[in-house]
Motif scaffolding. Structure first.
Motif, PDB file in Angstrom:
ATOM      1  N   LEU A 100     -11.164   3.326  16.936  1.00  0.00           N
ATOM      2  CA  LEU A 100     -11.586   2.555  15.875  1.00  0.00           C
ATOM      3  C   LEU A 100     -11.089   3.080  14.513  1.00  0.00           C
ATOM      4  O   LEU A 100     -10.525   2.359  13.656  1.00  0.00           O
ATOM      5  CB  LEU A 100     -12.850   2.185  15.884  1.00  0.00           C
ATOM      6  N   LEU A 101     -11.638   4.347  14.277  1.00  0.00           N
ATOM      7  CA  LEU A 101     -11.391   4.870  13.013  1.00  0.00           C
ATOM      8  C   LEU A 101     -10.136   5.379  12.718  1.00  0.00           C
ATOM      9  O   LEU A 101      -9.397   4.730  11.534  1.00  0.00           O
ATOM     10  CB  LEU A 101     -12.041   6.144  12.855  1.00  0.00           C
ATOM     11  N   PRO A 102      -9.101   5.699  13.604  1.00  0.00           N
ATOM     12  CA  PRO A 102      -7.701   6.136  13.119  1.00  0.00           C
ATOM     13  C   PRO A 102      -6.974   4.618  13.257  1.00  0.00           C
ATOM     14  O   PRO A 102      -5.986   4.684  12.106  1.00  0.00           O
ATOM     15  CB  PRO A 102      -7.189   7.202  14.162  1.00  0.00           C
ATOM     16  N   PHE A 103      -7.164   3.844  14.131  1.00  0.00           N
ATOM     17  CA  PHE A 103      -6.370   2.653  14.111  1.00  0.00           C
ATOM     18  C   PHE A 103      -6.597   1.874  12.768  1.00  0.00           C
ATOM     19  O   PHE A 103      -5.864   1.446  12.153  1.00  0.00           O
ATOM     20  CB  PHE A 103      -7.007   1.756  15.393  1.00  0.00           C
ATOM     21  N   ASN A 104      -7.990   1.466  12.221  1.00  0.00           N
ATOM     22  CA  ASN A 104      -8.040   0.978  11.210  1.00  0.00           C
ATOM     23  C   ASN A 104      -7.696   1.701  10.084  1.00  0.00           C
ATOM     24  O   ASN A 104      -7.335   0.935   8.645  1.00  0.00           O
ATOM     25  CB  ASN A 104      -9.759   0.752  10.865  1.00  0.00           C
ATOM     26  N   LEU A 105      -7.744   3.114   9.997  1.00  0.00           N
ATOM     27  CA  LEU A 105      -7.212   3.592   8.734  1.00  0.00           C
ATOM     28  C   LEU A 105      -5.759   3.252   8.430  1.00  0.00           C
ATOM     29  O   LEU A 105      -5.232   3.354   7.483  1.00  0.00           O
ATOM     30  CB  LEU A 105      -7.489   5.190   8.958  1.00  0.00           C
ATOM     31  N   ILE A 106      -4.936   3.334   9.686  1.00  0.00           N
ATOM     32  CA  ILE A 106      -3.692   3.097   9.628  1.00  0.00           C
ATOM     33  C   ILE A 106      -3.155   1.575   9.485  1.00  0.00           C
ATOM     34  O   ILE A 106      -2.433   1.329   8.643  1.00  0.00           O
ATOM     35  CB  ILE A 106      -2.822   3.219  11.076  1.00  0.00           C
ATOM     36  N   LYS A 107      -4.005   0.585   9.782  1.00  0.00           N
ATOM     37  CA  LYS A 107      -3.844  -0.608   9.408  1.00  0.00           C
ATOM     38  C   LYS A 107      -4.087  -0.870   7.845  1.00  0.00           C
ATOM     39  O   LYS A 107      -3.297  -1.442   7.489  1.00  0.00           O
ATOM     40  CB  LYS A 107      -5.059  -1.227  10.184  1.00  0.00           C
ATOM     41  N   LEU A 133      -0.633  -0.349  17.668  1.00  0.00           N
ATOM     42  CA  LEU A 133      -0.197   1.049  16.829  1.00  0.00           C
ATOM     43  C   LEU A 133      -0.547   2.220  17.577  1.00  0.00           C
ATOM     44  O   LEU A 133       0.072   3.487  17.363  1.00  0.00           O
ATOM     45  CB  LEU A 133      -1.307   0.746  15.540  1.00  0.00           C
ATOM     46  N   MET A 134      -1.363   2.092  18.730  1.00  0.00           N
ATOM     47  CA  MET A 134      -1.909   3.112  19.540  1.00  0.00           C
ATOM     48  C   MET A 134      -1.304   3.038  20.759  1.00  0.00           C
ATOM     49  O   MET A 134      -2.100   2.083  21.598  1.00  0.00           O
ATOM     50  CB  MET A 134      -3.238   3.512  19.303  1.00  0.00           C
TER      51      MET A 134
END
Length: 232
Positions: free
Chosen positions: A204-211, A88-89
């Motif tokens: 970690l924060l943006p990745f998991n929010l998108i997930k 995703l990133m």
């Protein structure tokens, strides 16, 4: 013998015959009643036997044949989708999204927290052989996502409860993902806790929010059609 005695004897014989006929009829009625009761009992036992082996999914809490088969299907889908990994990133290609969380959420909505637990754990079982620490973290995140959502939706089956459950599940899973990375990632990735902590805000924060946003939106959109199909 006088005519009166003949009449009395005839009357007694008539009464005796009538009592005999009445007794026989009563015996037949009793036998018929007993036969009817046996038939009803047999029908009841047959119904109970059919219910015991019912294959429907609407019998909440009962491990029917169909429910076990559907659980197995959900687990298989979770396993397959767990291997579909999409970065995703681009700047951090090791952070990959897989849609197995959607399967866990739908299973939890359809059959409750126990289903979310089973699918969440067994769905990542093959990864335990290849990447045990990463699989452990993935299982914890799946449980953090699926269990709160399933509990909230089970309390009140509505669109509003589903949305609330998905939001709460995403927040719990986000906390589990951050804490899990701080504890587990240094063990197998040869990174210090400080190095992992430095990745929380930029990665970690943006990745998991998108997930979790993808998982929640997809589940909210497709759950009802899937539920209607499951409960036919």
């Amino acid at each position: 013998m006088s005519s009166i005695q003949h009449a009395e004897n005839g009357f007694d014989q008539t009464n005796s015959a009538h009592r005999a006929d009445t007794g026989a009829a009563a015996g037949k009625d009793a036998a018929g009643a007993g036969h009817l009761t046996d038939a009803q009992s047999a029908a009841l036992r047959s119904t109970e036997a059919r219910n015991a082996h019912d294959t429907g999914v609407s019998d909440s809490g009962r491990w029917s044949t169909r429910r076990i088969a559907i659980y197995a299907l959900f687990v298989a889908l979770a396993i397959v989708t767990s291997f579909i990994e999409v970065p995703l990133m681009p700047a951090m290609p090791w952070l990959k999204y897989d849609p197995s969380g959607i399967i866990v959420l739908i299973a939890g909505f359809a059959f409750g927290p126990s289903a979310a637990s089973i699918v969440g754990v067994l769905g990542f079982a093959p990864h335990l052989l290849m990447d045990p620490w990463g699989a452990l973290l993935a299982i914890l995140v799946a449980l953090g996502l699926g269990l709160p959502s399933a509990f909230i939706y089970r309390s009140h089956r509505s669109r509003k409860a589903a949305a609330l459950g998905l939001v709460v599940g995403a927040l719990v899973a986000l906390a589990v993902a951050i804490l899990g990375n701080l504890i587990i990632t240094p063990i197998y990735a040869k990174m210090s806790v400080q190095a992992v902590a430095a990745l929380i805000v930029p990665a970690l924060l943006p990745f998991n929010l998108i997930k979790f946003a993808i998982d929640g939106i997809a589940t909210y959109v497709i759950y009802k059609p899937v539920s209607n199909l499951l409960h036919r």
